[in-house]
Design an enzyme around this catalytic site. Sequence first.
Site, PDB file in Angstrom:
ATOM      1  N   VAL A 142       0.626  -0.791  -0.212  1.00  0.00           N
ATOM      2  CA  VAL A 142       0.486   0.218   0.194  1.00  0.00           C
ATOM      3  C   VAL A 142       0.714   1.352   0.099  1.00  0.00           C
ATOM      4  O   VAL A 142       0.975   2.563  -0.603  1.00  0.00           O
ATOM      5  CB  VAL A 142      -0.831  -0.058   0.919  1.00  0.00           C
ATOM      6  CG1 VAL A 142      -1.563   1.562   1.344  1.00  0.00           C
ATOM      7  CG2 VAL A 142      -1.913  -0.960   1.464  1.00  0.00           C
ATOM      8  N   THR A 170      -2.001 -20.279  -4.170  1.00  0.00           N
ATOM      9  CA  THR A 170      -2.536 -18.846  -4.469  1.00  0.00           C
ATOM     10  C   THR A 170      -2.002 -18.775  -5.683  1.00  0.00           C
ATOM     11  O   THR A 170      -2.778 -17.854  -6.549  1.00  0.00           O
ATOM     12  CB  THR A 170      -2.249 -18.075  -3.306  1.00  0.00           C
ATOM     13  OG1 THR A 170      -2.210 -18.268  -2.084  1.00  0.00           O
ATOM     14  CG2 THR A 170      -2.301 -16.195  -3.958  1.00  0.00           C
ATOM     15  N   ASP A 207       5.462 -22.562   5.999  1.00  0.00           N
ATOM     16  CA  ASP A 207       5.796 -24.133   5.020  1.00  0.00           C
ATOM     17  C   ASP A 207       6.975 -23.496   3.937  1.00  0.00           C
ATOM     18  O   ASP A 207       7.876 -24.823   4.381  1.00  0.00           O
ATOM     19  CB  ASP A 207       5.309 -24.797   3.889  1.00  0.00           C
ATOM     20  CG  ASP A 207       3.788 -25.132   4.275  1.00  0.00           C
ATOM     21  OD1 ASP A 207       3.620 -25.308   6.423  1.00  0.00           O
ATOM     22  OD2 ASP A 207       2.678 -25.602   3.722  1.00  0.00           O
ATOM     23  N   GLY A 253      18.162 -28.355  19.325  1.00  0.00           N
ATOM     24  CA  GLY A 253      18.795 -29.635  19.847  1.00  0.00           C
ATOM     25  C   GLY A 253      18.057 -31.251  19.945  1.00  0.00           C
ATOM     26  O   GLY A 253      18.796 -31.916  20.997  1.00  0.00           O
ATOM     27  N   LYS A 287      21.670 -40.903  27.392  1.00  0.00           N
ATOM     28  CA  LYS A 287      20.672 -40.250  27.211  1.00  0.00           C
ATOM     29  C   LYS A 287      19.233 -39.912  28.109  1.00  0.00           C
ATOM     30  O   LYS A 287      18.832 -41.161  26.791  1.00  0.00           O
ATOM     31  CB  LYS A 287      20.683 -39.539  25.617  1.00  0.00           C
ATOM     32  CG  LYS A 287      19.611 -38.652  24.778  1.00  0.00           C
ATOM     33  CD  LYS A 287      20.360 -38.180  23.084  1.00  0.00           C
ATOM     34  CE  LYS A 287      19.482 -37.836  23.047  1.00  0.00           C
ATOM     35  NZ  LYS A 287      19.764 -35.982  23.564  1.00  0.00           N
ATOM     36  N   HIS A 306      -2.101 -24.848  14.749  1.00  0.00           N
ATOM     37  CA  HIS A 306      -1.651 -23.516  14.657  1.00  0.00           C
ATOM     38  C   HIS A 306      -1.139 -22.694  15.040  1.00  0.00           C
ATOM     39  O   HIS A 306      -1.218 -21.642  14.744  1.00  0.00           O
ATOM     40  CB  HIS A 306      -3.109 -23.540  14.462  1.00  0.00           C
ATOM     41  CG  HIS A 306      -4.180 -23.947  13.187  1.00  0.00           C
ATOM     42  ND1 HIS A 306      -4.652 -25.349  13.285  1.00  0.00           N
ATOM     43  CD2 HIS A 306      -3.758 -23.942  11.942  1.00  0.00           C
ATOM     44  CE1 HIS A 306      -4.853 -25.915  12.105  1.00  0.00           C
ATOM     45  NE2 HIS A 306      -4.561 -24.608  11.090  1.00  0.00           N
TER      46      HIS A 306
HETATM   47  O1  F6P Z   1       0.365 -24.156   4.289  1.00  0.00           O
HETATM   48  C1  F6P Z   1      -0.257 -23.985   5.966  1.00  0.00           C
HETATM   49  C2  F6P Z   1      -0.174 -24.925   6.231  1.00  0.00           C
HETATM   50  O2  F6P Z   1      -0.147 -24.177   7.648  1.00  0.00           O
HETATM   51  C3  F6P Z   1       0.162 -26.257   7.021  1.00  0.00           C
HETATM   52  O3  F6P Z   1       1.520 -26.326   7.710  1.00  0.00           O
HETATM   53  C4  F6P Z   1      -0.543 -27.245   6.955  1.00  0.00           C
HETATM   54  O4  F6P Z   1      -0.586 -28.283   6.460  1.00  0.00           O
HETATM   55  C5  F6P Z   1      -1.973 -26.453   7.020  1.00  0.00           C
HETATM   56  O5  F6P Z   1      -1.694 -25.363   6.332  1.00  0.00           O
HETATM   57  C6  F6P Z   1      -2.963 -26.722   7.724  1.00  0.00           C
HETATM   58  O6  F6P Z   1      -4.676 -26.111   6.616  1.00  0.00           O
HETATM   59  P1  F6P Z   1      -5.480 -25.300   7.593  1.00  0.00           P
HETATM   60  O7  F6P Z   1      -5.722 -23.858   8.749  1.00  0.00           O
HETATM   61  O8  F6P Z   1      -6.787 -24.577   6.167  1.00  0.00           O
HETATM   62  O9  F6P Z   1      -6.280 -26.561   7.952  1.00  0.00           O
END
Ligand code: F6P
Length: 323
Positions: free
Chosen positions: A24, A105, A128, A186, A214, A253
């Site tokens: 923008v 996209t 990703d 690690g 370990k 997420h």
């Molecule tokens: O492409 C990003 C991503 O977070 C991937 O890592 C994952 O597989 C996918 O999107 C999850 O998508 P959604 O949020 O639509 O379930």
Amino acid sequence: MKRIAVFTSGGDAPGMNAAVRAVVRNASFHDMHVYGIRRGYEGMIDGDLERLERRDVGNIIHRGGTILKTARSQRFMTPEGRRSAYETLLAHDIEACIAIGGNGTFTGASVFTEEYNIPFIGVPGTIDNDLYGTDMTIGFDTAVNTAIEAVDKIRDTADSHNRLFFVEVMGRHAGFIALNTAIGSGAASALIPETDTTIEELVEFLKMGARRKKLFSVVIVAEGNKNGNASEIAAQVKEKFDFYDTKVTIIGHLQRGGSPTALDRVLSSRLGFHAVEGLVKGQQNVMTGLVNGKIKYTPFAEAITKSKNLDNDLVRMAEILAL
Ligand code: F6P
């Protein structure tokens, strides 16, 4: 060129707002009017857009998510959906679009620009990091930092209880997040789609670790790896080697949200800024990327079909440093 549109599409990624801001502000610098389309291609189909001015993108550089919202549009995959999207752009005299998103996209943009004569410039936005034509995508660094922070915390409890943790991270079909999280935290091992590590090999590796005293271990599991999800892998390992009490954590997420890191803010600003510079200089139907520190424009056709390879040296290093 006087009127352009910008939108975010696909999975959100921290830094998308910084990219919108850069688009923008640089477009305004070039005396263009910018329209922000909401919900990606869905909003383009529905005519859900509004004018964005310099002040409208103030105070967003530090925010995760996307102020423009996003969507994975099924309708844009149909010729009717794309026709409606074109009509929206025509109705608002929009001469070019800047699309911030990932592979899906740009696949959509590629089909659309073959059908309709409206130039598109892509800005790679996905946690990703799986796009050819850029060393890093917007959101990747933040996602890896988030995952590492989570693993640091898991280490504390894994160490206290002498446990084996399987931590699942995102990345779809690519192991960039998993490998970098493993190196940065690690971890003992990373199961990624790009390598063929079997459960037997993993068990041998964990046994070797146990022989070297370990007392706890963390294994990073990329969601796209070949052995199954973290719970399935944990169950298979437990059958063959039950030295450790085993636990599973799925970061999920969490990796998509949060304030972008400094690296992501600067990367997003550069890519958004140069998307507009590219348009001004006549680029079209290309993705703006950063390769070896320099801005590079890669045709959509290449960005979506060529695959970005993991650095094998990193894979080897992760294995050597882990034990
Ligand atoms: O492409 C990003 C991503 O977070 C991937 O890592 C994952 O597989 C996918 O999107 C999850 O998508 P959604 O949020 O639509 O379930």
